[in-house]
Design an enzyme around this catalytic site. Structure first.
Site, PDB file in Angstrom:
ATOM      1  N   HIS B 251     -13.549 -30.184 -37.561  1.00  0.00           N
ATOM      2  CA  HIS B 251     -12.785 -29.239 -38.064  1.00  0.00           C
ATOM      3  C   HIS B 251     -12.755 -29.659 -39.685  1.00  0.00           C
ATOM      4  O   HIS B 251     -11.454 -29.247 -40.045  1.00  0.00           O
ATOM      5  CB  HIS B 251     -11.431 -29.286 -37.418  1.00  0.00           C
ATOM      6  CG  HIS B 251     -11.341 -28.836 -35.991  1.00  0.00           C
ATOM      7  ND1 HIS B 251     -11.266 -27.231 -36.011  1.00  0.00           N
ATOM      8  CD2 HIS B 251     -11.716 -29.130 -34.810  1.00  0.00           C
ATOM      9  CE1 HIS B 251     -11.139 -27.203 -34.637  1.00  0.00           C
ATOM     10  NE2 HIS B 251     -11.446 -28.196 -33.910  1.00  0.00           N
ATOM     11  N   ASP B 312      -9.996 -33.966 -32.743  1.00  0.00           N
ATOM     12  CA  ASP B 312     -10.356 -33.128 -31.719  1.00  0.00           C
ATOM     13  C   ASP B 312     -11.362 -32.314 -31.894  1.00  0.00           C
ATOM     14  O   ASP B 312     -11.900 -32.120 -33.291  1.00  0.00           O
ATOM     15  CB  ASP B 312      -9.197 -31.906 -31.430  1.00  0.00           C
ATOM     16  CG  ASP B 312      -9.008 -31.419 -32.724  1.00  0.00           C
ATOM     17  OD1 ASP B 312      -8.893 -31.732 -33.796  1.00  0.00           O
ATOM     18  OD2 ASP B 312      -8.791 -29.960 -32.435  1.00  0.00           O
ATOM     19  N   GLU B 313     -12.264 -32.063 -30.659  1.00  0.00           N
ATOM     20  CA  GLU B 313     -13.445 -31.222 -30.777  1.00  0.00           C
ATOM     21  C   GLU B 313     -14.349 -31.685 -31.773  1.00  0.00           C
ATOM     22  O   GLU B 313     -14.831 -30.442 -32.492  1.00  0.00           O
ATOM     23  CB  GLU B 313     -12.861 -29.688 -31.086  1.00  0.00           C
ATOM     24  CG  GLU B 313     -12.103 -29.064 -29.950  1.00  0.00           C
ATOM     25  CD  GLU B 313     -11.550 -27.666 -30.104  1.00  0.00           C
ATOM     26  OE1 GLU B 313     -11.709 -27.034 -29.261  1.00  0.00           O
ATOM     27  OE2 GLU B 313     -11.084 -27.356 -31.244  1.00  0.00           O
ATOM     28  N   VAL B 314     -14.857 -32.770 -31.974  1.00  0.00           N
ATOM     29  CA  VAL B 314     -15.839 -33.103 -32.822  1.00  0.00           C
ATOM     30  C   VAL B 314     -17.149 -33.121 -32.086  1.00  0.00           C
ATOM     31  O   VAL B 314     -17.597 -33.086 -30.833  1.00  0.00           O
ATOM     32  CB  VAL B 314     -15.934 -34.792 -32.830  1.00  0.00           C
ATOM     33  CG1 VAL B 314     -16.859 -35.209 -33.889  1.00  0.00           C
ATOM     34  CG2 VAL B 314     -14.209 -35.254 -33.428  1.00  0.00           C
TER      35      VAL B 314
END
Lengths: 680, 680
Positions: B251, B312-314
């Protein structure tokens, strides 16, 4: 004088162009407008460029317009820039503005919009500010996107002085509220904020030389000098002059709280209206020393060339009661108190002159001993204005523009500074009438309600003062006013939305539909009836939180209902569409009392409105019965009609300082039914 | 730990007191409340006094409450003073607050209101701030005036961490909008603003050390450091901690626009989602040098003890694609990308430690190699939270509290941090669950619409986190939420009023009644359906100006209509009052399309809503027909029912990203009519 002749000629030409009144959503209407074909799309590629003269203030003005366009359309203009190659809006300016805005400074502009581009040009940034507002008003929601119609506009004001007075003494109005009102004024091309800064009930400016003025002469609510400087700049950025008024020698009790020695009578003064009252003593040299220092301080704070000294409603009884003042009058060969006030004004005029200010005052300052340079603001009427103009004085009209009297927009709209007595003036004398000012006296408004008393009605006064005299079609005015009104809320004004909060507060409830139904068909009593209904002085500390405060000065619903009933009657009672719409409204009103009654008891603020709610319900039932008779093509019985007359008469009378505005059209239906008109 | 045990014991006692759920208009409900008799009048004589500890911040907080009371009542409290002899509200404080607000700092207070006076006492000013909000919510409009009911309240929060995340990256949210949301948070006793300051679409903080972060990593919309300092102070004044989040290593595209060397892949990055993407390269020492300097700068700017690093969400594909990174993984004996992220977080944790900050991150940061001091914020659910708690980590719940998913309030309200997997934890483990945070991700909200997505629903999450677990009656919640909602608008929030401007803009008209009738019965599609309906990446520059943006996340009208139909059905179709109300609604809907259709064509923004408007009209007609069958006590014909089934099925499907919310109750009427239920 030369400028004024040019204006007159242009106005004549303009008249020809505007007599058709094309249907564009502009208020004020421009002096000349030609509709083209097609439209200029406004999408996210919107850009602008400035050629010719430019300065930071101009750029800031254009950026504000872009922000307003963004608010209007909901689009963020990522690519908007100052140096676009093919700009949507090309702005051309010849030269800069005056550092201090002048009366009669050029505000003209030309706007040419094609399907490909818009060009706005003006001699100076002031004209650009005016033209940008026209451009913004032209933006429409269309079937294909936002767009501006192709149009060619050449525009300039009819009068150079188009003002709004805001009284911040009776109720203090915070700067954020004033600023949004400046934004509203700019939107309708007004150019003077007349700031009524002192009166009996409060002195609202910080004085560093005489700090007891604001400290003791207010309830702690006043503007600091740095706030004022920032505010004046905010107004200047929007092409608005700030005219300060310090009302003397009457309306000046707040001065005496800290400086009782200025008064004509000894006393311990308070801003509380229950305390003693007086007017300034014009016979003491110390009064003029004080005023010289005070005006010197204020002259630096307010850059405008004009300075308003009030001068209205000086109660002579305080001079009559003081023997020292009476002997001064005799010793100086004066005939009466009027001569004493003229003496005061002459002295004042010299002080103002010393501080490079031109005196402005109300009708009462007019006196042959004063120089012709002063400006007279008339609350008395065109007769008074014409008298001044014949004597060589410049004048402004405020008679007929008192927003606090709660008149319908059409009534203000009909009043023209050049009509009645002023119409008989010669050209030179007419040239002395500089324009006019709407007045928002604040006895009955506070920060929450002032917007709803100024807007949208103020816009029709703005049009009267900007647009050619011939622009006066009332239906067109109301249609355009409706379109303008919600756009003014985009600027932050709360004239429509504030009602919601007031109704929530009154009901203490989430669901305010029934209260709104009643609020939508009432108007506050007119003129000074609300204050007159109270014995003794008006309590300026009383909360403004009743239905009369939430009600709009002019009920749109009632006006539309009246129009609907007229359509129905003029159609010989045969227009079924109109009848169905009338029935819908009448049914809503008939049934509303049952919904509203349960809310009235639990609210001390709504209890007084119970009779109004009952009247509205009865009117709804009566109107429906009248329609039933009309549908049956039989005359309504005499006994029924007598009953209804009693109801209609009762419903006419004000209750809780409110008027039910749908009585007359229901009466028309009753009368129609009595004649059995449908059958004829 | 000691504090947490005390809280648990108090909660147990509190449960007994609140199980009756007395009908007071408070949200969140206090942990203990006893209603007395009578009420304390609030009139213009209102005054207050402070005893015990005092400081300027406390006094300012009390003055803000007085201003809010003024706004609530419309009264200006001229006589309100700090040293009244017989104050309406007596405030007693033991000692001062922490300079930087701590997690678990005492927020308890006691409020005792009698007919004569109110006493508010707390250990510190933080408790006073909470208690003042309770006092304000208790103010009612009554038949005799404004008043607060006699009541004794002892109150403290269930969880010490009650937050709202606002994402300002996807859409920039100006500070004035954030400030009014802080005011709203304070009103419902939330105490953490989690400020999601960077994401792929924008870097929103001025960095003096790395200016290309905000200059190139944003569209020019960011907060300066002086603005942030002022904002953090504003929050602190209201008892709200500001937790900054800089989301890394995923992100983080906005970082790479100015500093591409931080990325795992070479590229010319843009904030435009159409450009290349990547995640940070955790294998370079230069990355940590950069982060050390950056975090050092931010650690000084944000005083809170906690610092959120996202995590998060790498997207592992960028690491997979870089051979240098893959060889680093092998060289360091790591198994996979998760291990690499753990390595990154360990390094980060040391940097944060050096700058005296505690790490907070999303679920994905949980890894045995990280110290137990970190806090895990769970978007995955109570299972994830419980796992962390068992391992010794502190946690926060955000699963179920995503406001951007457009769920009804009741659905958020039902989710408890201590339920499901968390319910099986032992006391010590439960103590590690610090609370939760509502999340306002901003893909689909801008400054105009964010209030309506946060409020009023956020208030029920605030109640979940403050009030005892047993407070969960949904009807009571909705009743209190309705009362709270309009009061929140008094603070400046626009969650209700913004719809008006959006509808004006869409229609381009003054009269928006027909558009509002439709808007009032639709809700935006749920979860991620709106973004999923678009092919390719979501365009964050697209205006948010459609009906889906104007529609409330939860239709009050539809909920009330559903309840009405249930009442009618449960009453065996015999409740005439309910039936009449149902008919009124159905008639309005049936007739609305004829009013709205003429507005749809001329507006590119409304055209897409034509099928919805037709469906609503058809539903109205169907419902009325069903009632007619029921009134006649005869089963509706099978052929008719088949036709209606087709309509109902069509009306169920989303259109223009909107759902018609009155399909199910009309379906219930149709089914009832088929059974001829009235006759049974």
């Amino acid at each position: 004088m030369r400028n004024l002749l040019v204006v007159t000629v242009i106005l004549h030409l303009a008249t020809l162009a505007v007599s058709q009144q094309p249907s564009v959503n502009l208020m004020p209407m421009p002096s000349s407008i030609q509709l083209g074909s097609g439209q200029l799309p406004i999408d996210q590629t919107f850009s602008f460029a400035i050629t010719g003269f430019r300065d930071a203030a101009l750029e800031a003005g254009v950026q504000r317009a872009v922000a307003a366009l963004s608010r209007r359309t909901g689009m963020h203009f990522y690519d908007s820039s100052n140096h676009a190659a093919n700009p949507t809006l090309l702005i051309h300016v010849e030269h800069g503005r005056e550092k201090v805005q002048k009366v009669g400074e050029d505000e003209s502009y030309e706007l040419a919009v094609s399907e490909a581009t818009a060009k706005l040009s003006a001699a100076n940034p002031l004209g650009i500010l005016r033209g940008l507002q026209t451009f913004l008003q032209l933006v429409e929601t269309t079937g294909k996107g936002f767009a501006v119609p192709a149009v060619t506009i050449k525009d300039q004001p009819r009068f150079p002085w188009r003002g709004l007075l805001i009284d911040v003494s009776r109720h203090f109005i915070p700067l954020d509220v004033l600023k949004r009102n400046l934004d509203g004024m700019a939107a309708v091309k007004m150019n003077v904020l007349h700031w009524h800064l002192s009166d009996d009930q409060g002195f609202r400016v910080e004085s560093k030389r005489f700090p007891k003025l604001h400290e003791m002469g207010s309830d702690g609510l006043y503007y600091t000098q740095s706030e004022i400087r920032e505010f004046v700049e905010y107004a200047h950025d929007r092409g608005i002059r700030v005219l300060p008024e310090f009302d003397i020698p009457g309306h000046s009790r707040s001065w005496f709280v800290g400086y009782p020695e200025l008064a004509s009578s000894p006393g311990r003064y308070k801003i509380d209206p229950a305390g003693p009252d007086s007017v300034m003593d014009p016979t003491q040299e110390s009064t003029y020393k004080f005023l010289d220092k005070f005006i010197g301080e204020m002259a630096k704070l307010f850059p405008d060339a004009y300075f308003h000294i009030g001068g209205d409603e000086v109660d002579g009884k305080f001079w009559d009661a003081n023997p020292k003042i009476q002997s001064f009058i005799h010793a100086h060969g004066m005939k009466n108190n009027q001569d004493l006030q003229a003496y005061f004004n002459q002295r004042l005029q010299k002080i103002l002159n010393k501080h490079h200010k031109v005196m402005v005052g109300w009708d009462e300052i007019l006196h042959p001993e004063l120089p012709k340079t002063i400006v007279v603001q008339s609350w008395r009427g065109q007769e008074s204005l014409a008298t001044a103009a014949r004597q060589g004085y410049s004048g402004l009209l405020s008679f007929g523009y008192y927003l606090d009297l709660i008149w319908p927009a059409a009534r203000h709209y009909a009043i023209d500074p050049m009509s009645d007595a002023a119409a008989t003036l010669n050209a030179e004398e007419k040239g002395r009438i500089l324009g006019g000012e709407a007045c928002m006296w604040s006895e009955l408004v506070g920060p929450e309600t002032i917007d709803s008393r100024i807007w949208p009605r103020n816009a029709v006064i703005a049009e009267r003062l900007w647009s050619p005299q011939e622009i006066k079609d009332v239906n067109s005015m109301y249609a355009r006013l409706g379109k303008l009104s919600w756009r003014l809320e985009l600027l932050g004004l709360t004239h429509k939305s504030a009602q919601t909060l007031l109704l929530h507060r009154m009901t203490g409830r989430d669901d305010i539909a029934a209260a709104r139904t009643l609020a939508d068909v009432v108007e506050p009593v007119k003129d000074y009836a609300r204050m007159d209904s109270v014995k003794g002085p008006w309590d300026f500390r009383a909360p403004l939180d009743r239905l009369v405060d939430a009600a709009s000065p002019e009920s749109d619903v009632a006006r539309q209902f009246r129009d609907l009933v007229q359509t129905y009657i003029q159609g010989g009672y045969k227009d079924h569409v109109a009848e169905a719409q009338i029935r819908t409204w009448l049914t809503i009103w008939r049934d509303n009392d049952a919904k509203l009654q349960p809310l009235l008891g639990p609210s001390f603020l709504l209890q007084e409105d119970a009779p109004l709610s009952e009247d509205l319900s009865a009117l709804g039932a009566t109107g429906l019965q009248a329609l039933d008779y009309l549908d049956k093509s039989e005359p309504s019985p005499e006994a029924w009609k007598m009953q209804q007359a009693a109801l209609l008469s009762r419903a006419q009378s004000p209750k809780a300082d409110l008027l039910l505005m749908v009585v007359a059209p229901v009466q028309d239906l009753v009368e129609g039914s009595a004649a059995g008109s449908r059958g004829r």
